[in-house]
Design a protein around this motif. Structure first.
Motif, PDB file in Angstrom:
ATOM      1  N   GLN A  49       0.842  -1.184   0.000  1.00 37.50           N
ATOM      2  CA  GLN A  49       0.000   0.000   0.000  1.00 37.50           C
ATOM      3  C   GLN A  49       0.883   1.242   0.000  1.00 37.50           C
ATOM      4  OE1 GLN A  49      -3.347  -0.315   2.862  1.00 37.50           O
ATOM      5  NE2 GLN A  49      -2.667  -2.426   3.239  1.00 37.50           N
ATOM      6  N   LEU A  50       0.482   2.231  -0.769  1.00 37.37           N
ATOM      7  CA  LEU A  50       1.238   3.462  -0.894  1.00 37.37           C
ATOM      8  C   LEU A  50       0.371   4.633  -0.466  1.00 37.37           C
ATOM      9  CD1 LEU A  50       2.874   2.793  -4.388  1.00 37.37           C
ATOM     10  CD2 LEU A  50       3.961   2.555  -2.147  1.00 37.37           C
ATOM     11  N   GLY A  51       0.645   5.155   0.709  1.00 29.55           N
ATOM     12  CA  GLY A  51      -0.059   6.329   1.171  1.00 29.55           C
ATOM     13  C   GLY A  51       0.326   7.546   0.353  1.00 29.55           C
ATOM     14  N   PRO A  52      -0.373   8.664   0.519  1.00 30.47           N
ATOM     15  CA  PRO A  52      -0.060   9.866  -0.260  1.00 30.47           C
ATOM     16  C   PRO A  52       1.349  10.381  -0.006  1.00 30.47           C
ATOM     17  CG  PRO A  52      -1.693  10.324   1.452  1.00 30.47           C
ATOM     18  CD  PRO A  52      -1.550   8.848   1.380  1.00 30.47           C
ATOM     19  N   ASN A  53       1.934  10.076   1.148  1.00 31.22           N
ATOM     20  CA  ASN A  53       3.323  10.471   1.400  1.00 31.22           C
ATOM     21  C   ASN A  53       4.268   9.749   0.450  1.00 31.22           C
ATOM     22  OD1 ASN A  53       2.424   8.185   2.992  1.00 31.22           O
ATOM     23  ND2 ASN A  53       4.350   8.231   4.091  1.00 31.22           N
ATOM     24  N   ALA A  54       3.989   8.479   0.124  1.00 28.16           N
ATOM     25  CA  ALA A  54       4.802   7.746  -0.848  1.00 28.16           C
ATOM     26  C   ALA A  54       4.518   8.203  -2.268  1.00 28.16           C
ATOM     27  CB  ALA A  54       4.539   6.250  -0.725  1.00 28.16           C
ATOM     28  N   MET A  55       3.269   8.502  -2.566  1.00 29.87           N
ATOM     29  CA  MET A  55       2.926   8.972  -3.911  1.00 29.87           C
ATOM     30  C   MET A  55       3.594  10.315  -4.200  1.00 29.87           C
ATOM     31  SD  MET A  55       1.141   6.522  -5.118  1.00 29.87           S
ATOM     32  CE  MET A  55       0.230   7.141  -6.535  1.00 29.87           C
ATOM     33  N   ALA A  56       3.754  11.152  -3.170  1.00 31.77           N
ATOM     34  CA  ALA A  56       4.454  12.425  -3.345  1.00 31.77           C
ATOM     35  C   ALA A  56       5.905  12.190  -3.760  1.00 31.77           C
ATOM     36  CB  ALA A  56       4.397  13.240  -2.054  1.00 31.77           C
ATOM     37  N   VAL A  57       6.542  11.171  -3.154  1.00 28.57           N
ATOM     38  CA  VAL A  57       7.920  10.842  -3.509  1.00 28.57           C
ATOM     39  C   VAL A  57       7.999  10.380  -4.959  1.00 28.57           C
ATOM     40  CG1 VAL A  57       9.844   9.284  -3.056  1.00 28.57           C
ATOM     41  CG2 VAL A  57       8.570  10.284  -1.148  1.00 28.57           C
ATOM     42  N   LEU A  58       7.081   9.511  -5.351  1.00 27.74           N
ATOM     43  CA  LEU A  58       7.076   9.021  -6.730  1.00 27.74           C
ATOM     44  C   LEU A  58       6.838  10.157  -7.720  1.00 27.74           C
ATOM     45  CD1 LEU A  58       5.098   5.733  -6.029  1.00 27.74           C
ATOM     46  CD2 LEU A  58       7.487   5.887  -6.768  1.00 27.74           C
ATOM     47  N   ASP A  59       6.061  11.147  -7.315  1.00 26.12           N
ATOM     48  CA  ASP A  59       5.860  12.321  -8.161  1.00 26.12           C
ATOM     49  C   ASP A  59       7.160  13.104  -8.303  1.00 26.12           C
ATOM     50  OD1 ASP A  59       4.562  14.205  -9.726  1.00 26.12           O
ATOM     51  OD2 ASP A  59       3.756  15.309  -8.012  1.00 26.12           O
ATOM     52  N   LYS A  60       7.925  13.236  -7.217  1.00 30.68           N
ATOM     53  CA  LYS A  60       9.210  13.924  -7.275  1.00 30.68           C
ATOM     54  C   LYS A  60      10.154  13.240  -8.253  1.00 30.68           C
ATOM     55  CE  LYS A  60       8.961  15.647  -2.493  1.00 30.68           C
ATOM     56  NZ  LYS A  60       9.025  17.087  -2.730  1.00 30.68           N
ATOM     57  N   PHE A  61      10.019  11.931  -8.396  1.00 35.11           N
ATOM     58  CA  PHE A  61      10.838  11.176  -9.348  1.00 35.11           C
ATOM     59  C   PHE A  61      10.237  11.171 -10.757  1.00 35.11           C
ATOM     60  CE2 PHE A  61      12.289   8.288  -5.625  1.00 35.11           C
ATOM     61  CZ  PHE A  61      13.248   9.214  -5.253  1.00 35.11           C
ATOM     62  N   GLY A  62       9.080  11.806 -10.928  1.00 34.36           N
ATOM     63  CA  GLY A  62       8.431  11.848 -12.230  1.00 34.36           C
ATOM     64  C   GLY A  62       7.832  10.523 -12.659  1.00 34.36           C
ATOM     65  N   LEU A  63       7.376   9.725 -11.682  1.00 33.84           N
ATOM     66  CA  LEU A  63       6.945   8.357 -11.976  1.00 33.84           C
ATOM     67  C   LEU A  63       5.446   8.123 -11.783  1.00 33.84           C
ATOM     68  CD1 LEU A  63       9.903   6.393 -10.326  1.00 33.84           C
ATOM     69  CD2 LEU A  63       9.549   6.873 -12.760  1.00 33.84           C
TER      70      LEU A  63
END
Length: 399
Positions: A49-63
């Motif tokens: 499971q990926l909370g919004p805190n993890a999704m923010a990181v993936l966004d920083k990586f452009g993923l």
């Protein structure tokens, strides 16, 4: 003859945390080598499971776009009583949730997330990925760090990140502690959606809870697979048996879940039984760094899975590390110092609260169960205040 390789940055471990760290370090303009002990990069397990805190990181990586090709975005987190089948409480993951935290909640197969990170690393010419690299020693040499592998290759690096997981060898440079066995085991796996019974909720993450046990269910991989995990405390556990498979057996699994409601019993009948996962964490520590060597992810803060934050916190580590390296440029020791200052208190809180949340979910005490269920009953599905501390790390503004 030992071959000595001079490299700028070295990461030990090619899991989710190690690859995220490689991407974050590469974004600072540094070259980075990743050492993986297995013959190829990969992950085992099932869903995560990926909370919004993890999704923010993936966004920083452009993923985020490529993640959406694999992920499922559930509508609710639901807690059910595994014995009675009664719904106890829900957390709405809809528009209000996304607006509050800036990102959605996602679930996906662990191997899919790892593949997305791996491909991003392969596409980055600052990152070198090396397999069959079993690290035998790690030494701080004040201005550099020396890593030696079983194949007699050695790496002299400006800095080393130990992302080598729960059983980290790098951690032993800092503290001679051992993983703490929770006495719980997990059996996990996925099944084709076609095999899922009609009671399964394709839009929800469902946790069925009972005394010393629980079952978690949710769809993954574009709803092609259904992820299921059963967890229970083994009454057969003894310290002297810990390293064996003579506790938390499949026979005990069936016995422990035998009193559950029909929906849970049906789900348990589909659980894959060829592998069991004993569940461990460690006590938080107040230092992750020695000289030019620091820890990240499970090597720094392994946690029980009850808040679904293991991978999320590793990715948060990776972003903070990259930020501090950028801020302090060539002062590696200062970057490591501020990195851990920012991360230690937060990860320790997640570790400790994961234990507490597990105890609360698994309670067998009658009075505690009544109080818990009453609190669950009173809260509203859009009351996000209990999880602000967890999901709001990168939130725009939490009202």
């Amino acid at each position: 003859m030992t071959k000595l390789n001079h490299v700028p940055f070295l990461i030990i471990g090619g899991g989710i945390g190690g690859l995220a760290a490689a991407l974050s370090i590469a974004e600072t303009g540094r070259s980075v080598h990743v050492l993986e002990q297995a013959p190829e990069f990969g992950e085992i397990g099932a869903g995560l499971q990926l909370g919004p805190n993890a999704m923010a990181v993936l966004d920083k990586f452009g993923l985020l776009d490529v993640i959406s090709e694999y992920a499922v975005y559930p509508k609710r987190l639901v807690i059910m009583d595994a014995l009675s089948g009664q719904e106890l409480t829900t957390l709405n993951l809809g528009q209000a949730f996304r607006e509050r935290y800036g990102y959605p909640y996602a679930v996906m197969h662990r191997t899919d997330l790892h593949l997305v990170l791996l491909n991003a690393c392969k596409e980055n010419n600052q990152i070198t990925l090396l397999t069959n690299k079993t690290v035998t020693s790690v030494q701080d040499q004040e201005t550099q760090a020396l890593v030696t592998c079983a194949d007699e290759s050695s790496y002299l690096a400006e800095a080393v990140i130990g992302a080598d997981g729960l059983w980290s060898k790098t951690r032993k440079l800092l503290i001679d502690d051992e993983p703490v066995c929770s006495q719980y085991v997990a059996y996990r796996g996925t099944i084709p959606i076609s095999e899922v019974n009609s009671h399964a909720q394709m839009d929800d993450v469902i946790a069925w809870i009972g005394p010393d046990l629980h079952l978690v269910q949710y769809p993954v991989r574009r709803k092609e697979l259904y992820n299921q995990v059963v967890v229970f405390k083994s009454y057969e556990y003894q310290k002297e048996l810990e390293a064996t498979e003579n506790w938390g057996t499949t026979e005990e699994l069936d016995e422990r879940f035998s009193q559950c409601c029909p929906n849970v019993l049906n789900a348990v009948s589909y659980i894959q039984r060829h592998r069991r996962w004993p569940l461990y964490d460690r006590e938080p520590i107040n230092n992750w760094t020695v000289g030019r060597i620091s820890l990240l992810g499970d090597s720094a803060h392994p946690m029980l899975q009850y808040l679904a934050q293991g991978a999320c916190q590793a990715m948060e580590d990776a972003v903070t590390l990259g930020e501090q390296l950028t801020l302090h440029n060539n002062d590696i020791e200062k970057a490591f110092s501020t990195y851990q200052e920012e991360r230690i208190a937060r990860t320790a809180k997640v570790q400790q609260n994961a234990r507490k949340f597990g105890d609360m979910l698994h309670t067998g005490d009658e009075v505690t169960t009544l109080l818990r269920n009453k609190l669950f009953e009173q809260r509203k599905s859009d009351d996000y205040s209990p999880v602000d501390w967890l999901y709001g790390q990168y939130a725009p503004v939490i009202p």
